[in-house]
Design a protein around this motif. Structure first.
Motif, PDB file in Angstrom:
ATOM      1  N   GLU A 137       0.823  -1.211   0.000  1.00 29.61           N
ATOM      2  CA  GLU A 137       0.000   0.000   0.000  1.00 29.61           C
ATOM      3  C   GLU A 137       0.856   1.260   0.000  1.00 29.61           C
ATOM      4  O   GLU A 137       0.550   2.236  -0.704  1.00 29.61           O
ATOM      5  CB  GLU A 137      -0.940  -0.003   1.205  1.00 29.61           C
ATOM      6  N   LEU A 138       1.933   1.274   0.769  1.00 30.27           N
ATOM      7  CA  LEU A 138       2.767   2.470   0.794  1.00 30.27           C
ATOM      8  C   LEU A 138       3.483   2.675  -0.539  1.00 30.27           C
ATOM      9  O   LEU A 138       3.649   3.809  -0.991  1.00 30.27           O
ATOM     10  CB  LEU A 138       3.760   2.409   1.956  1.00 30.27           C
ATOM     11  N   LYS A 139       3.885   1.588  -1.189  1.00 30.73           N
ATOM     12  CA  LYS A 139       4.441   1.738  -2.539  1.00 30.73           C
ATOM     13  C   LYS A 139       3.386   2.293  -3.484  1.00 30.73           C
ATOM     14  O   LYS A 139       3.694   3.154  -4.329  1.00 30.73           O
ATOM     15  CB  LYS A 139       4.958   0.389  -3.052  1.00 30.73           C
ATOM     16  N   ARG A 140       2.158   1.831  -3.356  1.00 28.55           N
ATOM     17  CA  ARG A 140       1.075   2.339  -4.202  1.00 28.55           C
ATOM     18  C   ARG A 140       0.878   3.833  -3.994  1.00 28.55           C
ATOM     19  O   ARG A 140       0.546   4.572  -4.937  1.00 28.55           O
ATOM     20  CB  ARG A 140      -0.228   1.594  -3.910  1.00 28.55           C
ATOM     21  N   GLN A 141       1.112   4.289  -2.774  1.00 20.42           N
ATOM     22  CA  GLN A 141       0.972   5.711  -2.451  1.00 20.42           C
ATOM     23  C   GLN A 141       2.200   6.531  -2.849  1.00 20.42           C
ATOM     24  O   GLN A 141       2.239   7.739  -2.604  1.00 20.42           O
ATOM     25  CB  GLN A 141       0.701   5.882  -0.954  1.00 20.42           C
ATOM     26  N   GLY A 142       3.186   5.877  -3.434  1.00 17.53           N
ATOM     27  CA  GLY A 142       4.332   6.608  -3.939  1.00 17.53           C
ATOM     28  C   GLY A 142       5.532   6.678  -3.016  1.00 17.53           C
ATOM     29  O   GLY A 142       6.495   7.412  -3.293  1.00 17.53           O
ATOM     30  N   TYR A 143       5.514   5.897  -1.938  1.00 16.50           N
ATOM     31  CA  TYR A 143       6.652   5.906  -1.013  1.00 16.50           C
ATOM     32  C   TYR A 143       7.791   5.040  -1.533  1.00 16.50           C
ATOM     33  O   TYR A 143       7.569   4.005  -2.176  1.00 16.50           O
ATOM     34  CB  TYR A 143       6.230   5.387   0.357  1.00 16.50           C
ATOM     35  N   THR A 144       9.007   5.461  -1.224  1.00 15.39           N
ATOM     36  CA  THR A 144      10.205   4.669  -1.453  1.00 15.39           C
ATOM     37  C   THR A 144      10.753   4.236  -0.099  1.00 15.39           C
ATOM     38  O   THR A 144      10.994   5.079   0.777  1.00 15.39           O
ATOM     39  CB  THR A 144      11.280   5.488  -2.200  1.00 15.39           C
ATOM     40  N   PHE A 145      10.933   2.928   0.072  1.00 11.53           N
ATOM     41  CA  PHE A 145      11.451   2.420   1.345  1.00 11.53           C
ATOM     42  C   PHE A 145      12.973   2.536   1.373  1.00 11.53           C
ATOM     43  O   PHE A 145      13.660   2.172   0.416  1.00 11.53           O
ATOM     44  CB  PHE A 145      11.037   0.960   1.544  1.00 11.53           C
ATOM     45  N   VAL A 146      13.491   3.029   2.497  1.00 13.33           N
ATOM     46  CA  VAL A 146      14.935   3.225   2.657  1.00 13.33           C
ATOM     47  C   VAL A 146      15.355   2.785   4.055  1.00 13.33           C
ATOM     48  O   VAL A 146      14.529   2.648   4.964  1.00 13.33           O
ATOM     49  CB  VAL A 146      15.326   4.704   2.454  1.00 13.33           C
ATOM     50  N   THR A 147      16.648   2.554   4.210  1.00 11.90           N
ATOM     51  CA  THR A 147      17.198   2.354   5.545  1.00 11.90           C
ATOM     52  C   THR A 147      17.356   3.713   6.222  1.00 11.90           C
ATOM     53  O   THR A 147      17.271   4.765   5.571  1.00 11.90           O
ATOM     54  CB  THR A 147      18.568   1.670   5.482  1.00 11.90           C
ATOM     55  N   VAL A 148      17.606   3.709   7.517  1.00 13.00           N
ATOM     56  CA  VAL A 148      17.812   4.984   8.216  1.00 13.00           C
ATOM     57  C   VAL A 148      19.001   5.757   7.643  1.00 13.00           C
ATOM     58  O   VAL A 148      18.892   6.967   7.406  1.00 13.00           O
ATOM     59  CB  VAL A 148      17.945   4.757   9.735  1.00 13.00           C
ATOM     60  N   PRO A 149      20.163   5.129   7.389  1.00 13.26           N
ATOM     61  CA  PRO A 149      21.246   5.893   6.768  1.00 13.26           C
ATOM     62  C   PRO A 149      20.871   6.501   5.419  1.00 13.26           C
ATOM     63  O   PRO A 149      21.271   7.627   5.105  1.00 13.26           O
ATOM     64  CB  PRO A 149      22.370   4.860   6.627  1.00 13.26           C
ATOM     65  N   GLN A 150      20.106   5.777   4.620  1.00  9.18           N
ATOM     66  CA  GLN A 150      19.650   6.329   3.340  1.00  9.18           C
ATOM     67  C   GLN A 150      18.724   7.523   3.561  1.00  9.18           C
ATOM     68  O   GLN A 150      18.743   8.486   2.795  1.00  9.18           O
ATOM     69  CB  GLN A 150      18.923   5.263   2.528  1.00  9.18           C
ATOM     70  N   LEU A 151      17.900   7.467   4.614  1.00 10.61           N
ATOM     71  CA  LEU A 151      16.977   8.565   4.910  1.00 10.61           C
ATOM     72  C   LEU A 151      17.726   9.841   5.256  1.00 10.61           C
ATOM     73  O   LEU A 151      17.269  10.941   4.941  1.00 10.61           O
ATOM     74  CB  LEU A 151      16.058   8.154   6.063  1.00 10.61           C
ATOM     75  N   LEU A 152      18.869   9.707   5.909  1.00 14.25           N
ATOM     76  CA  LEU A 152      19.653  10.870   6.339  1.00 14.25           C
ATOM     77  C   LEU A 152      20.594  11.380   5.257  1.00 14.25           C
ATOM     78  O   LEU A 152      21.055  12.519   5.323  1.00 14.25           O
ATOM     79  CB  LEU A 152      20.477  10.518   7.581  1.00 14.25           C
ATOM     80  N   ALA A 153      20.941  10.542   4.285  1.00 10.46           N
ATOM     81  CA  ALA A 153      21.956  10.884   3.280  1.00 10.46           C
ATOM     82  C   ALA A 153      21.534  12.111   2.452  1.00 10.46           C
ATOM     83  O   ALA A 153      20.348  12.281   2.149  1.00 10.46           O
ATOM     84  CB  ALA A 153      22.197   9.686   2.363  1.00 10.46           C
ATOM     85  N   PRO A 154      22.528  12.958   2.115  1.00  8.44           N
ATOM     86  CA  PRO A 154      23.972  12.776   2.250  1.00  8.44           C
ATOM     87  C   PRO A 154      24.533  13.049   3.637  1.00  8.44           C
ATOM     88  O   PRO A 154      25.735  13.007   3.826  1.00  8.44           O
ATOM     89  CB  PRO A 154      24.536  13.778   1.233  1.00  8.44           C
ATOM     90  N   GLY A 155      23.665  13.363   4.587  1.00  8.19           N
ATOM     91  CA  GLY A 155      24.119  13.473   5.962  1.00  8.19           C
ATOM     92  C   GLY A 155      24.499  12.119   6.529  1.00  8.19           C
ATOM     93  O   GLY A 155      24.112  11.081   5.989  1.00  8.19           O
ATOM     94  N   LYS A 156      25.256  12.137   7.587  1.00 10.34           N
ATOM     95  CA  LYS A 156      25.633  10.915   8.283  1.00 10.34           C
ATOM     96  C   LYS A 156      25.192  11.012   9.736  1.00 10.34           C
ATOM     97  O   LYS A 156      25.216  12.081  10.332  1.00 10.34           O
ATOM     98  CB  LYS A 156      27.147  10.690   8.208  1.00 10.34           C
ATOM     99  N   ALA A 157      24.798   9.897  10.300  1.00 12.50           N
ATOM    100  CA  ALA A 157      24.350   9.863  11.683  1.00 12.50           C
ATOM    101  C   ALA A 157      25.527  10.169  12.608  1.00 12.50           C
ATOM    102  O   ALA A 157      26.531   9.467  12.585  1.00 12.50           O
ATOM    103  CB  ALA A 157      23.758   8.498  12.000  1.00 12.50           C
ATOM    104  N   GLU A 158      25.382  11.200  13.403  1.00 12.38           N
ATOM    105  CA  GLU A 158      26.456  11.613  14.292  1.00 12.38           C
ATOM    106  C   GLU A 158      26.300  10.961  15.663  1.00 12.38           C
ATOM    107  O   GLU A 158      25.211  10.981  16.245  1.00 12.38           O
ATOM    108  CB  GLU A 158      26.467  13.127  14.444  1.00 12.38           C
TER     109      GLU A 158
END
Length: 268
Positions: free
Chosen positions: A236-257
């Protein structure tokens, strides 16, 4: 950290200071709290000064400033149903972040931990025995986190760079120890409270009802109703246009400090 350089980003920096002051007054925790959008924006203007692990590699990069991203995370595993969950994620081509529990989980299912890492998911730390970290002194917090760090490293060859405190409870001591161990703290914005029900349809409904861009979904792969709910959530979330990512991907190009607390807001 959010810094003012030659007058740049003064407004966001002051806003973060004000937010941090309010958070300290309410919880006694003065650690910086950052949303995924803030992490990405700051990296875009100050990337040369950011430190810490957990960044997405170039091959895995997703531009969550342009794409409607959401992160799927699982706590307190692995468990008996985790292999079935991994099968689903592989079939759906979704990568998730697993905050693993040490005692009776990492040490009981080392082959599953190895598979989680091998299939490209982010392996993270959820303490050794799920003690509430804010009830502990610094030495006890360090033991809870470092034992799981070491156990995961023995299996995967890599120490996690992310942790999630049980029940999301953190304070300055937890933040200081996390920083010392190279761990960023990751909270969430979407929860199905799947510990309270085995109704997979209800779990799915709760997640879908809270979904938002830059959201972090909290689920547990140790409860009977959760893994069966995952295919419907993803579809359903893909149908709604979401892209699933890991937490590091969500923050990129930032890095978790290390030591910093990352938590989405629904109005990101």
């Amino acid at each position: 950290m959010f810094r003012t350089k030659q007058g740049r980003r003064r407004g966001p920096a002051l806003a973060l200071v004000a937010a941090a002051s309010l958070m300290y007054a309410l919880t006694g925790c003065s650690a910086e709290r950052v949303t995924p959008g803030e992490a990405r924006a700051e990296a875009g203007t100050d990337s040369g000064n950011r430190k810490g692990g957990g960044g997405a590699s170039a091959a895995d990069a997703v531009d969550c400033a342009a794409v409607k991203c959401i992160a799927l995370t699982f706590d307190a595993g692995p468990g008996k149903d985790t292999p079935r969950l991994l099968d689903t994620l592989k079939e759906k081509r979704v990568r998730a972040t697993f905050f693993l529990l040490g005692s009776k989980h990492v040490d009981r299912y080392p082959e599953v931990v190895k598979r989680i890492a091998a299939e490209g998911h982010e392996v993270a730390n959820h303490t050794w025995s799920h003690r509430i970290l804010t009830d502990l002194d610094a030495a006890e917090v360090r033991d809870e986190l470092s034992r799981t760090q070491d156990a995961i490293e023995r299996i995967t060859g890599r120490k996690p760079t992310l942790m999630r405190p049980p029940q999301g409870r953190t304070d300055d001591t937890v933040s200081d120890v996390s920083r010392e161990l190279g761990l960023a703290q990751v909270l969430w914005s979407i929860t199905a409270k799947d510990y309270s029900t085995v109704d997979s349809a209800l779990i799915r409904e709760r997640v879908l009802g809270q979904a938002h861009r830059d959201g972090i979904i909290l689920l547990h792969d140790i409860y009977d109703g959760t893994v069966p709910a995952v295919p419907g959530i993803i579809n359903e979330l893909k149908r709604q246009g979401y892209t699933f990512v890991t937490v590091p991907q969500l923050l990129a190009p930032g890095k978790a400090e290390p030591g910093v607390i990352y938590r989405p807001e629904k109005d990101d």
